[in-house]
Scaffold this active site. Structure first.
Site, PDB file in Angstrom:
ATOM      1  N   ASP A  19       0.823  -1.207   0.000  1.00 11.95           N
ATOM      2  CA  ASP A  19       0.000   0.000   0.000  1.00 11.95           C
ATOM      3  C   ASP A  19       0.863   1.266   0.000  1.00 11.95           C
ATOM      4  O   ASP A  19       1.953   1.265   0.578  1.00 11.95           O
ATOM      5  CB  ASP A  19      -0.904  -0.030   1.246  1.00 11.95           C
ATOM      6  CG  ASP A  19      -2.087   0.913   1.108  1.00 11.95           C
ATOM      7  OD1 ASP A  19      -2.286   1.476   0.018  1.00 11.95           O
ATOM      8  OD2 ASP A  19      -2.809   1.089   2.108  1.00 11.95           O
ATOM      9  N   ASN A  67     -10.683  -2.841  -6.217  1.00 14.00           N
ATOM     10  CA  ASN A  67      -9.853  -1.902  -6.986  1.00 14.00           C
ATOM     11  C   ASN A  67     -10.455  -1.506  -8.337  1.00 14.00           C
ATOM     12  O   ASN A  67     -10.007  -0.536  -8.959  1.00 14.00           O
ATOM     13  CB  ASN A  67      -8.435  -2.455  -7.199  1.00 14.00           C
ATOM     14  CG  ASN A  67      -7.558  -2.382  -5.964  1.00 14.00           C
ATOM     15  OD1 ASN A  67      -6.642  -3.171  -5.785  1.00 14.00           O
ATOM     16  ND2 ASN A  67      -7.830  -1.423  -5.084  1.00 14.00           N
TER      17      ASN A  67
END
Ligand code: FPP
Length: 239
Positions: A19, A67
């Site tokens: 991330d 996503n």
């Protein structure tokens, strides 16, 4: 190369939530995708280092079922980056004796990604070293739904009675079937949540967080996470 610390215990399975690519790019006034491109370099480092220290399975959260909500250009950049990673790294993965696998609902990925993935999976299938799972269109809840549907069909067709459904049986219906559960889950960028990653398999995983953004995550810091893991007392519910 940094001096490597001696690892007394090596986790069999390390899983990573990579991330902070977007924030890395933003800090430099670059488009978000520049962060993903840089993040791919960190992917190469963790794959190499994991294999070298004896990790048996490395799972990387590359694209989640959530996503798809990102801007179309970013999704398509990520898909292309993946294709180019698979093509460029295939020889290196073979040299490192890595077996590539994918977890997630691959059937809903763009056709070219599926093709590149299948080719890389086939070409690395006879390797005998570390398994590299790329989590693609992966969500822990989606994985469980897919597993439950298949179990239901097998019960319905008389393959086994409902009372045979146990945690061990469910394991065999997951995308990670026959692999050990993750011993260590790492997340970069300061966020402290699982974000739908390996929900079932991570029941007893050790969690390790760092504020470092994924493109800045170094081998030195990765080794620190592995050393810290070795100091954790794992009791699995026992005393
Ligand atoms: C999260 O950062 C990262 C992703 C959703 C994609 C991960 C992809 C890579 C590391 C590159 C390619 C991967 C492979 C396997 C070659 P973010 O974009 O959510 O960052 P932010 O939270 O700072 O916005």
């Amino acid at each position: 190369m940094p001096q490597r610390p001696a690892l007394t215990v090596v986790p069999r399975h390390v899983a990573i939530i990579m991330d902070g690519n977007g924030r890395w790019a933003k800090k430099r006034g670059l488009p978000r995708v520049a962060g993903h491109r840089e993040g791919a370099k960190t992917v190469r480092m963790v794959v190499r280092t994991s294999g070298e220290v004896g990790v048996e399975v490395l799972t990387l959260y590359a694209f989640s079922t959530e996503n798809w909500r990102r801007p179309e250009e970013e999704v398509s950049y990520l898909m292309n980056l993946l294709i180019s990673y698979l093509k460029k790294e295939l020889d290196e993965l073979c040299r490192e004796n890595v077996r590539l696998r994918a977890i997630g609902d691959i059937s809903n990925l763009p056709r070219e990604v599926q093709q590149a993935l299948l080719e890389a999976i086939q070409k690395t299938d006879n390797n005998t070293g570390m398994i590299l799972n790329l989590a693609l269109n992966y969500g822990g809840k989606d994985e469980l739904v897919r597993a439950i549907k298949r179990i239901y069909r097998d019960v319905e067709s008389g393959k086994f009675p409902i009372d045979s459904v146990t945690p061990d049986l469910i394991d065999t219906y997951l995308d990670t079937a026959s692999q050990p559960d993750p011993d260590l889950i790492i997340r970069t960028s300061g966020e402290m949540r699982l974000s739908n990653f390996l929900l079932w398999q991570g029941a007893y995983s050790e969690l390790w967080f760092t504020d470092t953004l994924w493109p800045d995550f170094t081998e030195e810091e990765y080794l620190k996470a592995l050393v810290d893991y070795g100091k954790r007392g794992r009791r699995f519910g026992n005393v």
